[in-house]
Design a protein around this motif. Structure first.
Motif, PDB file in Angstrom:
ATOM      1  N   GLU A 161      38.327  35.978   7.816  1.00 23.50           N
ATOM      2  CA  GLU A 161      39.150  36.104   9.017  1.00 23.50           C
ATOM      3  C   GLU A 161      40.614  36.269   8.628  1.00 23.50           C
ATOM      4  OE1 GLU A 161      40.214  33.644  13.143  1.00 23.50           O
ATOM      5  OE2 GLU A 161      38.466  33.096  11.922  1.00 23.50           O
ATOM      6  N   SER A 162      41.264  37.268   9.209  1.00 24.74           N
ATOM      7  CA  SER A 162      42.659  37.543   8.923  1.00 24.74           C
ATOM      8  C   SER A 162      43.551  36.468   9.529  1.00 24.74           C
ATOM      9  CB  SER A 162      43.037  38.914   9.498  1.00 24.74           C
ATOM     10  OG  SER A 162      44.409  39.157   9.334  1.00 24.74           O
ATOM     11  N   ASP A 168      41.273  33.841   5.525  1.00 23.38           N
ATOM     12  CA  ASP A 168      40.401  32.670   5.437  1.00 23.38           C
ATOM     13  C   ASP A 168      38.987  33.134   5.113  1.00 23.38           C
ATOM     14  OD1 ASP A 168      42.398  30.817   6.023  1.00 23.38           O
ATOM     15  OD2 ASP A 168      42.086  30.989   8.183  1.00 23.38           O
ATOM     16  N   ILE A 169      38.415  32.569   4.060  1.00 18.94           N
ATOM     17  CA  ILE A 169      37.057  32.917   3.632  1.00 18.94           C
ATOM     18  C   ILE A 169      36.152  31.727   3.912  1.00 18.94           C
ATOM     19  CG2 ILE A 169      35.608  33.614   1.685  1.00 18.94           C
ATOM     20  CD1 ILE A 169      38.168  34.713   0.369  1.00 18.94           C
ATOM     21  N   TYR A 170      35.076  31.975   4.682  1.00 14.85           N
ATOM     22  CA  TYR A 170      34.147  30.908   5.060  1.00 14.85           C
ATOM     23  C   TYR A 170      32.840  31.096   4.278  1.00 14.85           C
ATOM     24  CZ  TYR A 170      37.367  30.084   8.929  1.00 14.85           C
ATOM     25  OH  TYR A 170      38.486  29.808   9.675  1.00 14.85           O
ATOM     26  N   THR A 171      32.373  30.035   3.643  1.00 12.85           N
ATOM     27  CA  THR A 171      31.183  30.122   2.799  1.00 12.85           C
ATOM     28  C   THR A 171      29.987  29.402   3.432  1.00 12.85           C
ATOM     29  OG1 THR A 171      31.755  28.128   1.561  1.00 12.85           O
ATOM     30  CG2 THR A 171      32.633  30.212   0.749  1.00 12.85           C
ATOM     31  N   LYS A 172      28.829  29.606   2.837  1.00 14.13           N
ATOM     32  CA  LYS A 172      27.593  29.017   3.362  1.00 14.13           C
ATOM     33  C   LYS A 172      27.642  27.496   3.432  1.00 14.13           C
ATOM     34  CE  LYS A 172      24.083  32.444   2.016  1.00 14.13           C
ATOM     35  NZ  LYS A 172      22.953  32.679   1.086  1.00 14.13           N
ATOM     36  N   ARG A 201      40.246  41.527  12.879  1.00 16.42           N
ATOM     37  CA  ARG A 201      40.419  40.179  12.316  1.00 16.42           C
ATOM     38  C   ARG A 201      39.281  39.733  11.407  1.00 16.42           C
ATOM     39  NH1 ARG A 201      41.180  35.901  16.850  1.00 16.42           N
ATOM     40  NH2 ARG A 201      41.205  34.583  14.983  1.00 16.42           N
ATOM     41  N   TYR A 202      38.099  40.380  11.497  1.00 20.30           N
ATOM     42  CA  TYR A 202      36.916  39.819  10.838  1.00 20.30           C
ATOM     43  C   TYR A 202      36.195  40.788   9.904  1.00 20.30           C
ATOM     44  CZ  TYR A 202      37.430  36.756  14.930  1.00 20.30           C
ATOM     45  OH  TYR A 202      37.922  35.930  15.909  1.00 20.30           O
ATOM     46  N   ILE A 203      35.737  40.244   8.779  1.00 19.03           N
ATOM     47  CA  ILE A 203      34.758  40.885   7.902  1.00 19.03           C
ATOM     48  C   ILE A 203      33.555  39.963   7.840  1.00 19.03           C
ATOM     49  CG2 ILE A 203      34.199  41.502   5.507  1.00 19.03           C
ATOM     50  CD1 ILE A 203      37.101  42.319   5.122  1.00 19.03           C
ATOM     51  N   VAL A 204      32.339  40.531   7.940  1.00 20.50           N
ATOM     52  CA  VAL A 204      31.145  39.689   7.881  1.00 20.50           C
ATOM     53  C   VAL A 204      30.210  40.170   6.778  1.00 20.50           C
ATOM     54  CG1 VAL A 204      31.249  39.095  10.331  1.00 20.50           C
ATOM     55  CG2 VAL A 204      29.874  41.057   9.585  1.00 20.50           C
ATOM     56  N   ASN A 205      29.420  39.244   6.277  1.00 21.76           N
ATOM     57  CA  ASN A 205      28.354  39.554   5.328  1.00 21.76           C
ATOM     58  C   ASN A 205      27.171  40.091   6.127  1.00 21.76           C
ATOM     59  OD1 ASN A 205      26.171  39.478   3.517  1.00 21.76           O
ATOM     60  ND2 ASN A 205      26.985  37.698   2.442  1.00 21.76           N
ATOM     61  N   LEU A 206      26.834  41.361   5.928  1.00 20.45           N
ATOM     62  CA  LEU A 206      25.793  42.005   6.735  1.00 20.45           C
ATOM     63  C   LEU A 206      24.452  41.294   6.631  1.00 20.45           C
ATOM     64  CD1 LEU A 206      26.715  45.710   5.913  1.00 20.45           C
ATOM     65  CD2 LEU A 206      26.921  44.603   8.156  1.00 20.45           C
ATOM     66  N   PHE A 219      29.069  41.379  20.214  1.00 19.39           N
ATOM     67  CA  PHE A 219      29.229  40.222  19.330  1.00 19.39           C
ATOM     68  C   PHE A 219      28.093  40.203  18.313  1.00 19.39           C
ATOM     69  CE2 PHE A 219      30.959  39.240  23.473  1.00 19.39           C
ATOM     70  CZ  PHE A 219      32.179  38.629  23.207  1.00 19.39           C
ATOM     71  N   VAL A 220      28.296  39.482  17.226  1.00 16.52           N
ATOM     72  CA  VAL A 220      27.200  39.180  16.306  1.00 16.52           C
ATOM     73  C   VAL A 220      27.096  37.671  16.177  1.00 16.52           C
ATOM     74  CG1 VAL A 220      27.263  41.312  14.952  1.00 16.52           C
ATOM     75  CG2 VAL A 220      28.740  39.405  14.292  1.00 16.52           C
ATOM     76  N   GLU A 221      25.847  37.222  16.069  1.00 14.20           N
ATOM     77  CA  GLU A 221      25.613  35.809  15.777  1.00 14.20           C
ATOM     78  C   GLU A 221      25.256  35.705  14.295  1.00 14.20           C
ATOM     79  OE1 GLU A 221      22.610  32.090  16.826  1.00 14.20           O
ATOM     80  OE2 GLU A 221      22.775  33.794  18.235  1.00 14.20           O
ATOM     81  N   LEU A 222      25.970  34.867  13.570  1.00 12.62           N
ATOM     82  CA  LEU A 222      25.727  34.690  12.142  1.00 12.62           C
ATOM     83  C   LEU A 222      24.722  33.567  11.912  1.00 12.62           C
ATOM     84  CD1 LEU A 222      29.439  35.018  10.938  1.00 12.62           C
ATOM     85  CD2 LEU A 222      27.702  36.807  11.167  1.00 12.62           C
ATOM     86  N   VAL A 223      24.209  33.483  10.696  1.00  9.10           N
ATOM     87  CA  VAL A 223      23.170  32.495  10.402  1.00  9.10           C
ATOM     88  C   VAL A 223      23.679  31.066  10.552  1.00  9.10           C
ATOM     89  CG1 VAL A 223      21.827  33.996   8.890  1.00  9.10           C
ATOM     90  CG2 VAL A 223      23.710  32.646   7.926  1.00  9.10           C
ATOM     91  N   ASN A 224      24.992  30.877  10.487  1.00 10.08           N
ATOM     92  CA  ASN A 224      25.532  29.522  10.650  1.00 10.08           C
ATOM     93  C   ASN A 224      25.796  29.181  12.113  1.00 10.08           C
ATOM     94  OD1 ASN A 224      27.767  31.055  11.226  1.00 10.08           O
ATOM     95  ND2 ASN A 224      29.070  30.212   9.602  1.00 10.08           N
ATOM     96  N   GLY A 225      25.402  30.087  13.025  1.00 16.40           N
ATOM     97  CA  GLY A 225      25.550  29.817  14.453  1.00 16.40           C
ATOM     98  C   GLY A 225      26.826  30.360  15.069  1.00 16.40           C
ATOM     99  N   GLU A 226      27.753  30.828  14.259  1.00 14.05           N
ATOM    100  CA  GLU A 226      29.004  31.358  14.794  1.00 14.05           C
ATOM    101  C   GLU A 226      28.756  32.689  15.509  1.00 14.05           C
ATOM    102  OE1 GLU A 226      32.845  30.293  12.322  1.00 14.05           O
ATOM    103  OE2 GLU A 226      31.352  31.231  11.029  1.00 14.05           O
ATOM    104  N   ILE A 227      29.490  32.896  16.576  1.00 12.89           N
ATOM    105  CA  ILE A 227      29.430  34.156  17.314  1.00 12.89           C
ATOM    106  C   ILE A 227      30.783  34.840  17.188  1.00 12.89           C
ATOM    107  CG2 ILE A 227      29.162  35.217  19.597  1.00 12.89           C
ATOM    108  CD1 ILE A 227      27.202  33.004  20.295  1.00 12.89           C
ATOM    109  N   ILE A 228      30.773  36.065  16.632  1.00 19.61           N
ATOM    110  CA  ILE A 228      32.006  36.769  16.294  1.00 19.61           C
ATOM    111  C   ILE A 228      32.069  38.083  17.070  1.00 19.61           C
ATOM    112  CG2 ILE A 228      33.420  37.712  14.423  1.00 19.61           C
ATOM    113  CD1 ILE A 228      32.888  34.738  14.141  1.00 19.61           C
ATOM    114  N   GLU A 229      33.237  38.379  17.599  1.00 16.89           N
ATOM    115  CA  GLU A 229      33.423  39.599  18.395  1.00 16.89           C
ATOM    116  C   GLU A 229      33.399  40.842  17.515  1.00 16.89           C
ATOM    117  OE1 GLU A 229      36.678  41.581  21.512  1.00 16.89           O
ATOM    118  OE2 GLU A 229      37.125  39.682  20.477  1.00 16.89           O
ATOM    119  N   VAL A 230      32.802  41.903  18.044  1.00 13.61           N
ATOM    120  CA  VAL A 230      32.786  43.210  17.393  1.00 13.61           C
ATOM    121  C   VAL A 230      33.693  44.145  18.196  1.00 13.61           C
ATOM    122  CG1 VAL A 230      31.378  45.180  16.672  1.00 13.61           C
ATOM    123  CG2 VAL A 230      30.414  42.855  16.619  1.00 13.61           C
ATOM    124  N   SER A 231      34.614  44.812  17.549  1.00  9.39           N
ATOM    125  CA  SER A 231      35.496  45.722  18.279  1.00  9.39           C
ATOM    126  C   SER A 231      34.709  46.934  18.777  1.00  9.39           C
ATOM    127  CB  SER A 231      36.663  46.171  17.398  1.00  9.39           C
ATOM    128  OG  SER A 231      36.225  47.071  16.413  1.00  9.39           O
TER     129      SER A 231
END
Length: 246
Positions: A161-162, A168-172, A201-206, A219-231
């Motif tokens: 996240e920018s 900011d880099i978020y790990t497993k 603002r966001y880069i995700v691990n596909l 939006f995408v839901e990641l495996v950790n439960g976070e929901i992130i907006e897609v432009s």
């Protein structure tokens, strides 16, 4: 600033010496070496600031030199001929290098970084470079932050996240690492088949996207439960990468 030059090619040493004389007058060359044993003795017998070290030293390597020396109180700038995996390894390790044939602009940029004391060569960085060149595979990166140097495997990065001029880099494992690089730097660096910038603002691990959500936006839901907006403008390319049609 005292420097040592190690290269097995006489002309390469001459070129580097000339560059230092022309573009880095405050540098003092205290010695040069063309082979492993001479380099090790020169490094261990002197107090100096910067080592310009060729990767290939005949049948041996610059890493062999670093593995043998006892003195570790200096910064290392690698000098290398073009090699796809070597260059990739240096970039992912965030370590400084000069590409042969040497170019004045690139040399002066390195000198500027040395003057500003922003060149580092930690054990983590050197390990990644050596490992990657040996295996011809790069599967992690070294991240420098304000307080630490972290080595992170690609598979452990969930998202980035920018944050102003930082990322900011978020790990497993739930850890957040603040890198002193922009998100654009990571967008250009990371393999596009594994990572995608879904938003300014966001880069995700596909591989860690759980599902795509299209209710009231994208939006995408990641495996950790976070929901992130897609432009809106990145939606179509993301869906293609996920194997869907827009």
């Amino acid at each position: 600033m005292k420097v040592i030059l190690v290269d097995d090619e006489p002309q390469a040493l001459v070129t580097l010496c000339n560059y230092i004389l022309h573009y880095a007058e405050e540098f003092e060359i205290i010695g040069t070496a063309r082979d492993l044993n001479s380099a090790v003795h020169l490094i261990d017998d002197n107090k100096f600031d910067v080592l310009f070290l060729d990767i290939n030293l005949g049948s041996q390597t610059g890493f062999d030199v670093l593995n043998k020396v006892k003195n570790g109180a200096f910064k290392t700038v690698f000098v290398t001929a073009y090699d796809e995996y070597a260059l990739k390894a240096f970039k992912y390790a965030a370590i400084d290098y000069l590409l042969k044939p040497l170019h004045p602009d690139e040399f002066m940029e390195t000198v500027k970084r040395l003057r500003n004391n922003v060149i580092i060569s930690s054990d983590e960085q050197l390990d990644l470079v050596q490992e990657s060149i040996s295996s011809k595979v790069v599967n992690r990166l070294v991240v420098t932050s304000l307080n630490e140097i972290s080595s992170i495997e690609f598979q452990d990065i969930v998202r980035m996240e920018s944050y102003k001029n930082y990322t900011d880099i978020y790990t497993k494992n739930g850890k957040k690492i603040t890198a002193s690089k922009t998100i654009k730097h990571f967008e250009e660096l990371l393999p596009p088949n594994q990572f995608f910038r879904i938003h300014q603002r966001y880069i995700v691990n596909l591989s860690l996207i759980k599902k795509y959500l299209s209710k009231e936006g994208s939006f995408v839901e990641l495996v950790n439960g976070e929901i992130i907006e897609v432009s809106r403008r990145r939606k179509g390319e993301l869906l293609k990468k996920m194997g869907f049609k827009d």
